[in-house]
Motif scaffolding. Structure first.
Motif, PDB file in Angstrom:
ATOM      1  N   SER A 144       0.831  -1.203   0.000  1.00 16.58           N
ATOM      2  CA  SER A 144       0.000   0.000   0.000  1.00 16.58           C
ATOM      3  C   SER A 144       0.865   1.253   0.000  1.00 16.58           C
ATOM      4  O   SER A 144       0.554   2.234  -0.683  1.00 16.58           O
ATOM      5  CB  SER A 144      -0.922  -0.003   1.219  1.00 16.58           C
ATOM      6  OG  SER A 144      -1.699  -1.175   1.221  1.00 16.58           O
ATOM      7  N   THR A 194      -4.092  -3.808   5.512  1.00 17.44           N
ATOM      8  CA  THR A 194      -5.110  -3.730   4.473  1.00 17.44           C
ATOM      9  C   THR A 194      -6.060  -4.911   4.623  1.00 17.44           C
ATOM     10  O   THR A 194      -5.612  -6.036   4.831  1.00 17.44           O
ATOM     11  CB  THR A 194      -4.463  -3.757   3.076  1.00 17.44           C
ATOM     12  OG1 THR A 194      -3.494  -2.721   3.005  1.00 17.44           O
ATOM     13  CG2 THR A 194      -5.493  -3.560   1.982  1.00 17.44           C
ATOM     14  N   ASP A 211      -5.017  -2.808  -5.109  1.00 16.99           N
ATOM     15  CA  ASP A 211      -4.097  -3.058  -3.996  1.00 16.99           C
ATOM     16  C   ASP A 211      -4.683  -4.142  -3.101  1.00 16.99           C
ATOM     17  O   ASP A 211      -5.721  -3.959  -2.469  1.00 16.99           O
ATOM     18  CB  ASP A 211      -3.875  -1.760  -3.212  1.00 16.99           C
ATOM     19  CG  ASP A 211      -2.933  -1.970  -2.034  1.00 16.99           C
ATOM     20  OD1 ASP A 211      -1.908  -2.653  -2.209  1.00 16.99           O
ATOM     21  OD2 ASP A 211      -3.220  -1.461  -0.930  1.00 16.99           O
TER      22      ASP A 211
HETATM   23 MG   LIG Z   1      -1.638  -2.851   2.270  1.00 15.56          MG
END
Ligand SMILES: [Mg+2]
Ligand SMILES: Nc1nc2c(ncn2[C@@H]2O[C@H](COP(=O)(O)OP(=O)(O)OP(=O)(O)O)[C@@H](O)[C@H]2O)c(=O)[nH]1
Lengths: 583, 409
Positions: A188, A239, A258
Motif C-alpha cells: 500500500s 489492508t 491493492d
Molecule cells: Mg496494504
C-alpha cells in the motif's frame, strides 16, 4: 431415508428485513435529502458548496441544490463538479453535451431547474407531487408543492455498435494490475507513493493523512492510508480489502488493485487478482522478511495469480533502503525468486525485477538518488509497468461481468454494481440478466474510472447504475450477462487443478472472483502430466502438492460457472488447489 | 435418553428396550437406533370411523399403543422431528394387521424397540451412548465474516445450523466508505437480534431449567468476531439488557479461517478453546481425523480410506493392536439394506475382538463425520504400511512435465 440437511432447512435469509435497501434509515435518506447524511458528509457538502460557488462565480447561475447534487455525484470532488457545471451551463454545450458525459437529467436536477423557473411549468405535464423529492434549498422546499415535473424518461439505448465505437475511439491502452505479496511488505505504501509522485494525490491530502497518522502513532503508514481507508484498516495498520485507484502514463491508463497481504483476507485478494491483467509482487528485502514471506503469502499469492491466469509479473524488491541498496541482497532475492517462479510455470521473459523503496520513493517514478544504488541501471517501477504487453480482451461476444460490489451509487442511483467486464460489452440502455437470480434490469448509466460513459468493454472495471431490479437479486460473485445468452448454472463440475497442498476427497470453499461457495471434492479422477495433460495415474488416493490432477467438485447449490473459468479451492484457511473448470 | 426398561438378551441380541427421549438430541439417537424391520411400539392416534346401527358414519380420534414393523424413517434435523413409517404388527379392535401407520416420536413419550435382526454390538453401543448423560456439553457458536453469520448449536453428537444471517455489506470504495460502515452496523444488529431470539435469554423458565450459562463462541477470520463482541458489549450497556450483560462473561472469541460452518471443527479443536471447554467427543473425533489425514499426506501406506480398501487392510491384519484404528460414520449403520449393515458390524466386531484395534463411530452430524463422509464413510489407520489396497492403476508411471514448461492449466 437420509436426514434432510439441517443446513438446508435452517437456512433462512432475511431478505425482507435486512437487505439494507428497504430499511427505514435509507428510506429517509431518499426522501429527506441530506438529512440522513453523516456529519462528515454534511461538512464536506457545506465546504464543497462554498468552494464550487466561488469557482463558478456569478456568471453561472447554478442553484445550491444543483451544486450539491453534482457534488454528491462526484463524491465531493470540487474540480469535477465545477467542470461539469460549467459545461452544463455554457451555452455552446447546453444542447449537445459531450458524448463521454451523457449525464441523465435527474429528477433532482429537474426539480431544481423547475424551482428556478417556477413561473413556466413544462407544457402538458400534470402536477405529480408524489414524484418530486425535497431538496436542500430552503426556498425549494416551500415551492416544491407547486412545481411540476415531467416523469423521468426511460433510458433509451443509442444502439451503438460498441466494438466499432471502441476501435474508432482510439482509446489509450489500458491495464489492470493487482499488487500482491506478504503482509507488511509495503504494497500500500508503494502504491500511495506512486500516486503521490504522479500527482494523482495532491500535497494537501497527503499532509492531512500525515497529520492523522501521526496522531494515532502510525506516521509510517501515511502513504499506505491512501489505500487503507476504513477505520479498521487504519487503526490496525493492515489492508483488509482491495483498494481500486487509477493513474495514467503517456502510453497506458492503469487501474491499481491493492490487495491485502494478510492470510485471512486471501478471499479479497482473489477477488482483486481475478480482475487483473498482470501482477506486481512486492517483496520486503530486509533481513528475514523475504525469507518468512517465501514460506507465507509471497509464495501463496504468486501461485494464486498464476493459477488465476496472470502470466506477467513485475517483482518489486522493496524497502531497499533498509539494506543500504545492497546489490548482493537484490541478486540473492532475484535468484531465489526466479527459481521459484519458473518452477511455478512463469516464463523467464515475463518476469521483471525492480529494486525500490516505497517509503522514500526511490526508483518508483524516478531513479534512486542513494549513492549505494549506482549499480542499478535498469528501469524504474513505473517504466517496468509501462513496458507490459497489453492483455488480450474478449470484446466481441456475450456480456459477462462478475459483480464485485453492490451499493447505493448516490441519491438518484439506489442500485449500483461494479466489477470487471470479463467478456463482451455493455452500453447505456441495455437490458441485462443477473444470474443465478434470473432477474433482468436496465442499465441506466455506466461509469468507468468514476466518469460517466456511454459504453464499456471487456477488461474495464466499470460501475453500472441499474433500474427495474431489486438489489436483493444482486449478490457478490453473481454474473451479469446478455439475456439472450445466459450463463449456465452448475451443481457439479470437473476441473483441471494444480495442487498447492495435499488433495483428497474433502470439503472445500470454491472461489471465483467475489464468489465464495461451499462444495466438496467428490472424486479424484486422475493425476495428469503437467505438459501434455495425459493421465498418469487413475483414481489416485491423494494428490500431492505440485501435481496436476483432474477432480470432480460438487457444489452445495447451483452456481453460474462456465468452462474455462478459473477457480480456487481452499480449506481451513489454506489454498488447496487452483485451476481451470472443464465443464 | 432414559432407559426405562431393558429386556435384552446380550448373548443372542433378542429382546426389547423401552426408552424415554428427554432432550432434543435424543431424537437423533432414536433416529440412529431405529431401522427397517425393527418392531417399534409407541403411543399413536388413529382416526376411526364407526358405522352406527342406523347407518350413519361417525369419525373419532382414538389414542392407543401401536406396534409397527418399521419400513422407513424420516428425520428433520432442524426441528428434531422423527417420523417412523411401518406396517401394523399387532392387531387390535381398531386397526388391522398390515395396515400402514406412521408413528411420530415425541419428547417425553416413551417407546419400545425390538431389533428386527437382534441387538448387535453396534446397536448396543449406540444404546449405551444414548443413555449416557454424564457428558452433556452444549455450546452456541456464531461463525461469521463480513455480512454472513452462521448461528449454530453444538452438542455432544450434533452440530446444528440454527440460522444463517446474510446482510449485504457494500465493499470498501472511494467516497463510499459510509456504505461499508453502515452495512457492518446493520449486519451486527441483525445478527445480535437473531442470536438473542435463538438464545431466548429473557425466558425465565428456560433460564431456570439450566442454572449454568451456556458458553457462546464467536469466531471469524480477521477482526469481525472481535468487533461483534465490542458491538454486543456496547448494546448491552446502552440498552441495560440484564440477561445480555450476564451473558458477556461466557462469550469466547476465536479465530477461524473461514466464515463457514465447517471451519468450526478447526476452532473447536484449537488449544485456546479446548482448554476452556470440557473434553468433548467433538474434539476427540476431530483429533482422530486430523491424525488420519496427516498420515494420509505422508503417503507411506499407513492410512487408507474407502470401503474395499479398508476391508482389505483389516483382512491383512493391519488394523490391530498397537495403534490400529477403524473409523466409521454412523451413517453406515443406518443402511436400509440389512446385509450392508451386517457387513460393517462384522468388520467392527473383527477389529475389536479379533484384531484388538480401536473402533470409532463418528457422528455424521459433526464436521469430523462430514470429513469422513467425503472419504467414503470409512477409513483406517494401520499399524504397518500396506501397499496396493486400491485397484490397479491403469496408466503406467509417465514422466512428469519438465519444470518451467508451459503448464496445461
Ligand atoms: Mg496494504
Ligand atoms: N523502511 C521502509 N519501510 C517501508 C517501505 N515501504 C513500506 N514500509 C513500511 O512497512 C510497513 C507496512 O507497509 P504497508 O504499505 O502497510 O504494507 P502492506 O504490504 O500494504 O501491508 P498489508 O496490506 O497489510 O499486507 C509500514 O510501516 C511502512 O512504513 C520502504 O520502502 N522502506
Amino acid at each position: 431415508m437420509p436426514p434432510k440437511s439441517g443446513h438446508q432447512r435452517a437456512k433462512n435469509i432475511d431478505y425482507e428485513d435486512n437487505d439494507g435497501y428497504s430499511d427505514e434509515e435509507d428510506y429517509e435518506e431518499e426522501e429527506g435529502g441530506g438529512d440522513a447524511m453523516t456529519d462528515e458528509d454534511r461538512e464536506q457538502m457545506r465546504l464543497g458548496t462554498i468552494q464550487v460557488k466561488e469557482a463558478l462565480g456569478s456568471s453561472i447561475p447554478a442553484t445550491d441544490a444543483q451544486i450539491q447534487e453534482s457534488l454528491w455525484h462526484y463524491y465531493y470532488d470540487v474540480e469535477k463538479t465545477v467542470t461539469y457545471l460549467k459545461n452544463k451551463f455554457s451555452p455552446a454545450q447546453a444542447k449537445a453535451s459531450t458524448p463521454q458525459k451523457p449525464k441523465i437529467v435527474s429528477k433532482f436536477d429537474q426539480a431544481a431547474n423547475a424551482a428556478k423557473s417556477e413561473t413556466k411549468p413544462a407544457p402538458g405535464a400534470k402536477p405529480k407531487p408524489g414524484q418530486t423529492k425535497k431538496a436542500n434549498g430552503e426556498k425549494l422546499a416551500e415551492s416544491i408543492d407547486k412545481l411540476t415535473v415531467e416523469e423521468q424518461p426511460k433510458v433509451k439505448s443509442k444502439n451503438l455498435n460498441v466494438v466499432e465505437e471502441f476501435e474508432k475511439s482510439g482509446m489509450k491502452r489500458m491495464a489492470n494490475f493487482v499488487v500482491i505479496g506478504h503482509v507488511d511488505h509495503g504494497k500500500s505504501t508503494l502504491m500511495g507513493r506512486l500516486l503521490y509522485d504522479l500527482k494523482v494525490i495532491d500535497q494537501r491530502s497527503i499532509d492531512k493523512l500525515r497529520r492523522e497518522a501521526e496522531t494515532i502513532g502510525k506516521s509510517s503508514f501515511a502513504l499506505a492510508w491512501v489505500m487503507d481507508q476504513t477505520s479498521e484498516e487504519r487503526s490496525r495498520g493492515v489492508t483488509v480489502d482491495i483498494a481500486t485507484n487509477y493513474f495514467e502514463t503517456e502510453q497506458t491508463r492503469f487501474t491499481i488493485l491493492d490487495a491485502p497481504g494478510h492470510k485471512d483476507f486471501i478471499p479479497n485478494m482473489i477477488a482483486g487478482a481475478s480482475q487483473a491483467d498482470f501482477a506486481v509482487l512486492v517483496i520486503d528485502a530486509s533481513t528475514n522478511s523475504f525469507e518468512s514471506g517465501l514460506k507465507g503469502q509471497t509464495k501463496e499469492h504468486a501461485l494464486l495469480v498464476r493459477s488465476l491466469g496472470v502470466q506477467r509479473l513485475v517483482v518489486a524488491v522493496n524497502k531497499m533502503d533498509t539494506v543500504s541498496w545492497s546489490q548482493a541482497r537484490f541478486d540473492e532475492i532475484s535468484q531465489q525468486m526466479t527459481a521459484f517462479l519458473t518452477a511455478a510455470s512463469f516464463t523467464l521473459k515475463s518476469i521483471t525485477f525492480v529494486p525500490c523503496a516505497g517509503l522514500t520513493g526511490e526508483n518508483v517514478t524516478k531513479k534512486a538518488k542513494d549513492p549505494h544504488a549506482k549499480w542499478y541501471t535498469g528501469p524504474t517501477l513505473i517504466e517496468a509497468l509501462d513496458s507490459s504487453e497489453p492483455a488480450k480482451r474478449k470484446i466481441e461476444g456475450a456480456l459477462r461481468l462478475t459483480i464485485g460490489d453492490v451499493f447505493r451509487g448516490g441519491i438518484t442511483n439506489p442500485t449500483s454494481i461494479s466489477g470487471r467486464i470479463d467478456a463482451g460489452s455493455v452500453q447505456v440502455g441495455d437490458a441485462i440478466l443477473a444470474m443465478p437470480s434470473g432477474e433482468t434490469a436496465t442499465v441506466k448509466a455506466i461509469e468507468v474510472e468514476n466518469e460517466p460513459v456511454d459504453w464499456a468493454v471487456a477488461g474495464q472495471i466499470s460501475t453500472l447504475h441499474l433500474s427495474d431490479i431489486d438489489p436483493v437479486h444482486l449478490r457478490l460473485g453473481d454474473i451479469i450477462c446478455t439475456p439472450s445468452s445466459p450463463v449456465k448454472l452448475l451443481r457439479s463440475f470437473s476441473a483441471k487443478i494444480l495442487a498447492f497442498e495435499h488433495v483428497m476427497p474433502m470439503s472445500v470453499d470454491v472461489f471465483r472472483g467475489r464468489l465464495q461457495a461451499e462444495g466438496k471434492i467428490k472424486q479424484l479422477v486422475a493425476t495428469l502430466n503437467k505438459a501434455t495433460g495425459e493421465a498418469v495415474k487413475n483414481k489416485p488416493r491423494i494428490v500431492k502438492p505440485g501435481e496436476v490432477a483432474r477432480v470432480v467438485v460438487e457444489l452445495e447449490k447451483e452456481l453460474p460457472l462456465e468452462a474455462r473459468t478459473r477457480v480456487v479451492l481452499r480449506e481451513g484457511g489454506n489454498t488447496i488447489a487452483a485451476g481451470l473448470l472443464e465443464g | 435418553m432414559r432407559l426405562l426398561k431393558s429386556a435384552i438378551d446380550a448373548k443372542h441380541g433378542s429382546g426389547t428396550a423401552t426408552l424415554l427421549p428427554e432432550e432434543p438430541e435424543d431424537m437423533w439417537h432414536a433416529y440412529n437406533l431405529i431401522q427397517p424391520t425393527d418392531l417399534l411400539r409407541a403411543r399413536a392416534v388413529r382416526r376411526v370411523s364407526k358405522t352406527s346401527d342406523a347407518g350413519s358414519v361417525a369419525s373419532q380420534r382414538i389414542t392407543m399403543d401401536l406396534t409397527i414393523s418399521v419400513t422407513s424413517t424420516d428425520f428433520d434435523i432442524g426441528s428434531g422431528q422423527l417420523h417412523v413409517a411401518g406396517k401394523v404388527a399387532s392387531e387390535n379392535e381398531y386397526v388391522k394387521l398390515g395396515s400402514h401407520h406412521t408413528l411420530d416420536l415425541e419428547l417425553n413419550r416413551k417407546f419400545t424397540l425390538e431389533k428386527g435382526d437382534g441387538w448387535d454390538s453396534v446397536a448396543l453401543e449406540m444404546l449405551r451412548e444414548a443413555c449416557d448423560s454424564t457428558n452433556r456439553a452444549e455450546l452456541w457458536a456464531v461463525i461469521m465474516g463480513e455480512g454472513t453469520a452462521n448461528i449454530c448449536v453444538i452438542t455432544e453428537h450434533q452440530t446444528i445450523l440454527r440460522q444463517r444471517v446474510e446482510v449485504p455489506v457494500p465493499r470498501k470504495r472511494k467516497g463510499g466508505l459510509d456504505g461499508h460502515d453502515k452495512g457492518m452496523e446493520r449486519f451486527y444488529s441483525t445478527t445480535l437480534a437473531t442470536l438473542l431470539r435463538h438464545l431466548d435469554l429473557g425466558n425465565a423458565s428456560s433460564s431456570a431449567q439450566t442454572d449454568k450459562t451456556v458458553p457462546l463462541l464467536l469466531a471469524s477470520p480477521g477482526f469481525v468476531a472481535q468487533s461483534f463482541l465490542a458491538y454486543i458489549k456496547a448494546e448491552a450497556t446502552r440498552t441495560g439488557n440484564k440477561p445480555l450483560l450476564a451473558l458477556l462473561p461466557s462469550i469466547l472469541v476465536a479465530h477461524s479461517s473461514s466464515p463457514h460452518v465447517h471451519s468450526l471443527s478447526e476452532v473447536l479443536s484449537s488449544p485456546t478453546i479446548t482448554t476452556k471447554l470440557s473434553d468433548t467427543k467433538y474434539a476427540r473425533e476431530t483429533a482422530l481425523m486430523d491424525k488420519f489425514t496427516t498420515l494420509l499426506r505422508q503417503d507411506d501406506g499407513r492410512a487408507w480410506y474407502g470401503p474395499k480398501e479398508v476391508e482389505r487392510a483389516v483382512e491383512g491384519g493391519g488394523v490391530g493392536r498397537g495403534g490400529g484404528v477403524l473409523l466409521l460414520s454412523n451413517a453406515l449403520f443406518r443402511a436400509h439394506n440389512v446385509a450392508e449393515r451386517k457387513r460393517w458390524v462384522t468388520l467392527v466386531d473383527r477389529v475389536r475382538e479379533v484384531e484388538g484395534g480401536e473402533v470409532r463411530v463418528l457422528s455424521s452430524l459433526h464436521e469430523s463425520g462430514k470429513r469422513l463422509e467425503a472419504l467414503g464413510n470409512v477409513a483406517a489407520i494401520l499399524t504397518f504400511p500396506m501397499e496396493d489396497l486400491d485397484e490397479e492403476p491403469e496408466g503406467g508411471a509417465n514422466n512428469n512435465g519438465g519444470e518451467g514448461d508451459e503448464m496445461v492449466i
